[in-house]
Design a protein around this motif. Structure first.
Motif, PDB file in Angstrom:
ATOM      1  N   LEU A  82      -7.993   1.580  -4.912  1.00  0.00           N
ATOM      2  CA  LEU A  82      -8.605   1.381  -3.600  1.00  0.00           C
ATOM      3  C   LEU A  82      -8.989  -0.078  -3.387  1.00  0.00           C
ATOM      4  O   LEU A  82      -9.411  -0.452  -2.297  1.00  0.00           O
TER       5      LEU A  82
ATOM      6  N   HIS B 287      -4.894   2.709   2.665  1.00  0.00           N
ATOM      7  CA  HIS B 287      -6.100   2.314   1.935  1.00  0.00           C
ATOM      8  C   HIS B 287      -5.904   2.358   0.421  1.00  0.00           C
ATOM      9  O   HIS B 287      -6.809   1.986  -0.331  1.00  0.00           O
TER      10      HIS B 287
ATOM     11  N   SER C 195       0.844  -1.192   0.000  1.00  0.00           N
ATOM     12  CA  SER C 195       0.000   0.000   0.000  1.00  0.00           C
ATOM     13  C   SER C 195       0.879   1.240   0.000  1.00  0.00           C
ATOM     14  O   SER C 195       2.080   1.176   0.265  1.00  0.00           O
TER      15      SER C 195
ATOM     16  N   ARG D  43     -15.240   6.556   2.072  1.00  0.00           N
ATOM     17  CA  ARG D  43     -14.312   5.572   1.514  1.00  0.00           C
ATOM     18  C   ARG D  43     -14.971   4.192   1.459  1.00  0.00           C
ATOM     19  O   ARG D  43     -14.839   3.463   0.464  1.00  0.00           O
TER      20      ARG D  43
END
Length: 226
Positions: free
Chosen positions: A48, A31, A25, A213
């Motif tokens: 994502l 995220h 990541s 999100r």
């Protein structure tokens, strides 16, 4: 016999370990997942979604630098369209947006959350600090609602605005209209996109509230299965 069996187990464990792939990541933003791209210059796809193979149509974009910079990232316009679609549907449900709406009509009137301050709803459109005007999405507001309603701004969390100020246009996703009672006009606030948002600035990349999100990831997962 024991030694042979022991070596066999170790070899099996090594094979299992090598078959598993660790998805990295983005530093400072756990995220956002980073995948190698087949393109030139050792570029990377940002997404994502952690699933592979990565769907480029659902990715944030492609960058040849990590962390990405405004010059290195090629934004995916399809992703931004999906984001705005999700925000139009769910932004008024975000607890942060709801808190903004209540603060807006309070006597304090200044917004401490993710969108700066309100824009009084007087029919005319106020100019931003940069001299542009685009309605509720980027108008410069005052410091109190006074029960008259107005606009709250949904903005990126990478650079929270100072007290009594709105976010910079490049950080604003869009705006929601609020009435004098702190309720969203039409039930959903009639979300308006800003048209000025940039995925990466000198202050970082896409930063969302946990609620938005989650909604965005859910929508991306739905599209990924189609």
């Amino acid at each position: 016999m024991f030694a042979t069996r022991s070596i066999g187990r170790k070899a099996l464990n090594i094979r299992r370990w090598t078959q598993a792939r660790f998805v990295s990541s983005l530093e400072g933003n756990p995220h956002i997942y980073v995948f190698p791209s087949e393109g030139p210059n050792n570029s990377h796809i940002l997404s994502l979604l952690s699933s592979e193979p990565v769907n480029p149509d659902l990715a944030i974009g492609v960058t040849n630098k990590l962390p990405p910079t405004p010059d290195s990232l090629t934004e995916n316009p399809k992703f931004l369209g999906i984001l705005q679609e999700v925000f139009a549907k769910h932004a008024h449900e975000d607890p942060d947006a709801q808190s903004q709406a209540q603060v807006m009509v309070s006597t304090a009137g200044a917004n401490l959350y993710t969108g700066g301050v309100l824009m009084p709803n007087r029919g005319n459109r106020r100019r931003t600090e940069t001299g542009d005007s685009s309605g509720g999405a980027s108008g410069q507001g005052g410091a109190g609602g006074g029960g008259k309603g107005g606009w709250i701004h949904i903005s990126d969390s990478r650079r929270p605005p100072e007290f009594g100020r709105i976010a910079w246009p490049e950080d604003i996703f869009g705006s929601l209209e609020v009435d004098g009672n702190g309720q969203f006009v039409g039930g959903d606030g009639k979300y308006q996109t800003s048209g000025t948002y940039r995925m990466v600035t000198r202050n970082g990349i896409l930063g969302l509230t946990p609620f938005l999100r989650e909604k965005l990831v859910q929508r991306l997962q739905q599209l990924d299965k189609q």
